[in-house]
Design an enzyme around this catalytic site. Sequence first.
Site, PDB file in Angstrom:
ATOM      1  N   GLU A  54       5.948  26.695  36.156  1.00 12.58           N
ATOM      2  CA  GLU A  54       4.360  26.866  37.048  1.00 12.58           C
ATOM      3  C   GLU A  54       3.439  28.184  36.611  1.00 12.58           C
ATOM      4  OE1 GLU A  54       7.596  27.116  37.921  1.00 12.58           O
ATOM      5  OE2 GLU A  54       7.794  25.657  40.353  1.00 12.58           O
ATOM      6  N   PHE A 116      15.661  30.961  52.259  1.00 14.20           N
ATOM      7  CA  PHE A 116      16.087  30.214  50.865  1.00 14.20           C
ATOM      8  C   PHE A 116      14.738  30.480  50.474  1.00 14.20           C
ATOM      9  CE2 PHE A 116      16.565  26.877  48.164  1.00 14.20           C
ATOM     10  CZ  PHE A 116      16.900  27.332  47.225  1.00 14.20           C
ATOM     11  N   GLN A 117      14.620  30.757  49.419  1.00 15.81           N
ATOM     12  CA  GLN A 117      13.129  30.987  48.508  1.00 15.81           C
ATOM     13  C   GLN A 117      12.050  31.474  49.503  1.00 15.81           C
ATOM     14  OE1 GLN A 117      13.207  26.435  46.772  1.00 15.81           O
ATOM     15  NE2 GLN A 117      14.065  27.550  44.875  1.00 15.81           N
ATOM     16  N   LYS A 166       5.873  26.208  55.996  1.00 15.22           N
ATOM     17  CA  LYS A 166       6.406  24.792  56.228  1.00 15.22           C
ATOM     18  C   LYS A 166       5.729  23.813  57.244  1.00 15.22           C
ATOM     19  CE  LYS A 166       9.748  21.295  54.067  1.00 15.22           C
ATOM     20  NZ  LYS A 166      10.833  21.910  53.457  1.00 15.22           N
ATOM     21  N   MET A 479       1.109  40.461  15.067  1.00 24.35           N
ATOM     22  CA  MET A 479       0.768  42.197  15.901  1.00 24.35           C
ATOM     23  C   MET A 479       1.196  43.276  15.826  1.00 24.35           C
ATOM     24  SD  MET A 479      -2.607  42.371  16.172  1.00 24.35           S
ATOM     25  CE  MET A 479      -4.418  41.791  16.024  1.00 24.35           C
TER      26      MET A 479
HETATM   27  C1  LIG Z   1       3.832  37.863  27.013  1.00 26.88           C
HETATM   28  C2  LIG Z   1       3.154  39.420  26.291  1.00 26.88           C
HETATM   29  N1  LIG Z   1       4.744  40.266  25.504  1.00 26.88           N
HETATM   30  C3  LIG Z   1       4.102  40.648  25.169  1.00 26.88           C
HETATM   31  C4  LIG Z   1       3.136  40.821  24.314  1.00 26.88           C
HETATM   32  C5  LIG Z   1       3.397  41.601  23.140  1.00 26.88           C
HETATM   33  N2  LIG Z   1       2.640  41.163  21.720  1.00 26.88           N
HETATM   34  C6  LIG Z   1       0.859  41.257  21.269  1.00 26.88           C
HETATM   35  S1  LIG Z   1       1.172  40.583  19.985  1.00 26.88           S
HETATM   36  C7  LIG Z   1       2.637  40.115  19.900  1.00 26.88           C
HETATM   37  C8  LIG Z   1       2.945  39.654  18.583  1.00 26.88           C
HETATM   38  C9  LIG Z   1       2.500  38.421  18.958  1.00 26.88           C
HETATM   39  O1  LIG Z   1       2.744  37.224  18.158  1.00 26.88           O
HETATM   40  P1  LIG Z   1       2.649  35.882  17.393  1.00 26.88           P
HETATM   41  O2  LIG Z   1       2.638  34.616  18.719  1.00 26.88           O
HETATM   42  O3  LIG Z   1       3.650  35.172  16.067  1.00 26.88           O
HETATM   43  O4  LIG Z   1       1.107  36.117  16.969  1.00 26.88           O
HETATM   44  P2  LIG Z   1       0.508  36.286  16.031  1.00 26.88           P
HETATM   45  O5  LIG Z   1       0.468  38.110  16.060  1.00 26.88           O
HETATM   46  O6  LIG Z   1       2.183  36.674  14.966  1.00 26.88           O
HETATM   47  O7  LIG Z   1      -0.187  35.677  15.448  1.00 26.88           O
HETATM   48  C10 LIG Z   1       3.251  40.900  20.640  1.00 26.88           C
HETATM   49  C11 LIG Z   1       5.088  40.650  21.423  1.00 26.88           C
HETATM   50  C12 LIG Z   1       1.873  40.323  24.960  1.00 26.88           C
HETATM   51  N3  LIG Z   1       0.671  40.500  24.370  1.00 26.88           N
HETATM   52  N4  LIG Z   1       2.811  39.431  26.210  1.00 26.88           N
END
Ligand SMILES: Cc1ncc(C[n+]2csc(CCOP(=O)(O)OP(=O)(O)O)c2C)c(N)n1
Length: 564
Positions: A54, A116-117, A166, A479
């Site tokens: 979803e 439920f749910q 529902k 990042m």
């Molecule tokens: C749902 C979620 N979890 C954690 C983060 C923290 N976060 C920001 S950038 C990143 C790394 C992203 O890695 P990747 O998708 O491989 O992209 P890259 O930075 O290597 O281009 C993380 C873990 C986030 N923004 N969103």
Amino acid sequence: MEKKGISGAEAVVLSLLAEGVECVFGYPGGAIMPVYDALYDYRDRLQHFLVRHEQGAAHAAQGYARVQRRAGVCMATSGPGATNLITGIADAMIDSTPIVCITGQVGKHLLGTDAFQETDVIGISMPITKWNYQVTRAEEIPEAIAKAFYIAQSGRPGPVLIDITKNAQTEFFDFQYRKCTKIRSYFPKRKVDLSSVERAADLINNAERPFMLIGQGVVLSGAQAEVKEMAEKAGIPVASTLLGLSAMSVHHPQYVGYLGMHGNYGPNVLTNECDVLIAVGMRFDDRVTGRLDGYAKQAKVIHIEIDPAEIDKNVKTEVAVVADAKEALQALLPLLEVKRYPEWMAKFKECDATEREKVILKDFAPTTSLPKMAEVIHMLSQLTQGKAIIATDVGQHQMMATRYYEFDEPYSNITSGGLGTMGFCLPAAIGAKVGRPDRQVVAVVGDGGFQMTLQELGVIMQYNIPVKILVLNNNFLGMVRQWQQLFFDRRYSSVDIQNPDFVKLAESYYIPARRVDNREELGEALEEMLNSQSAYFLEVMVEKEDNVFPMVPAGASVAEIRLE
Ligand SMILES: Cc1ncc(C[n+]2csc(CCOP(=O)(O)OP(=O)(O)O)c2C)c(N)n1
């Protein structure tokens, strides 16, 4: 429109049709089964895309909304179905994206019994929806849905959620649909106050170094032409926030770049040298302002913004024009004098030269054995002439794509700005392609974020949606690794990510796929992807420890932007 004695479920479908809805992204389950049964009868008029989770439905509705400029619709069952929508709803809220979410709920007599749910999705979604409402009687359905569309799409747009028990789906009633055009005590759009526009014009006409910042409000109100006209007439340099990108062509001579943590050098540092700052449809997000007490303190600030709650929230304004961006600029334009600021514009050029030397040339230089993200994006930009819709996820690739894709068409930048939601890209790109089948849609995604919603490859497969997927694989959560390198003494903690064979994975969904790990093949592989009539998956192995610069470190002022 009048029809006697139909079920609440059928009323849901007829209400959506009355709003001009052509497609819904969703996932069925117990508490929404009557609506799915009604959808079966109307399957020729209302296409339902079965997502694989979803969260994907909410993001797809967002992608659709951004390119269609109207509400996207998603649907889920109660409990886990509803809670799986939550990330997408929060994302839509912070990025002002109109989506209408419809969830099934347990029968009225079971509410509050831990049935439920059963989940209190109204309570859960309260702070992340513009409006939510629980329908417990069939006859409430048309009015609730009409209000939902009106609220989602008017003023500052946002997500709304209608939770339908529902019993309300199975009860019969006399259906009648009236579109909503007004709600008591809700004033989505104020009339432009001419006296504040005059004060704004006065400040601008007397400025020596005016600077205009444009945000998503420009995109949402369709004020691109007015921004361009204002820049050209009054000679003002224009910079964009992340979500404002593509509102102005990067090739326009008055366009000076991209603001924010990884934006361009000039617009960031020169924010602290302008004398009049004109912010249009943007909210002074902390990723744009950096440390607030070091942000544009010398400037008189004009804030043109539809949402009064944004005025003086982060940055104190001299003049506030609480209005739709397009209407406000239309009122402002005739009052502006024709001006040119050659010295001021030259400062941006000087900064550009610095950034070019210190950052851009390095980003494009083929000094590493694997291509760098910037090289890939630059090539993609050239091959598509800046005309594609680029959906990005969150991370280094997002910043590189938004820095180096030379947007030349409006409504082309689809990204998760405020919430920074990894997993956004793929389903949002699907929604965008459904909304604009005539345009090239490229999902630029990291190897980490791709794995958060990759199951939506199933939607691409099932409905033949020709989205192009470009995974920039650095085998890192790039990042976060960059931050660990720069601010945590290179202690790489859980950022090394072992990946599956993505090509085989895409092929298992019958999507043509290719992996490239060298510069020689890159151009040809990108062309193959772009020329493909079907969906296409391209994995590019990129330099592992590439960093995104410039960078305004967290908690620093925009003037402290680092170039290396
Ligand atoms: C749902 C979620 N979890 C954690 C983060 C923290 N976060 C920001 S950038 C990143 C790394 C992203 O890695 P990747 O998708 O491989 O992209 P890259 O930075 O290597 O281009 C993380 C873990 C986030 N923004 N969103």
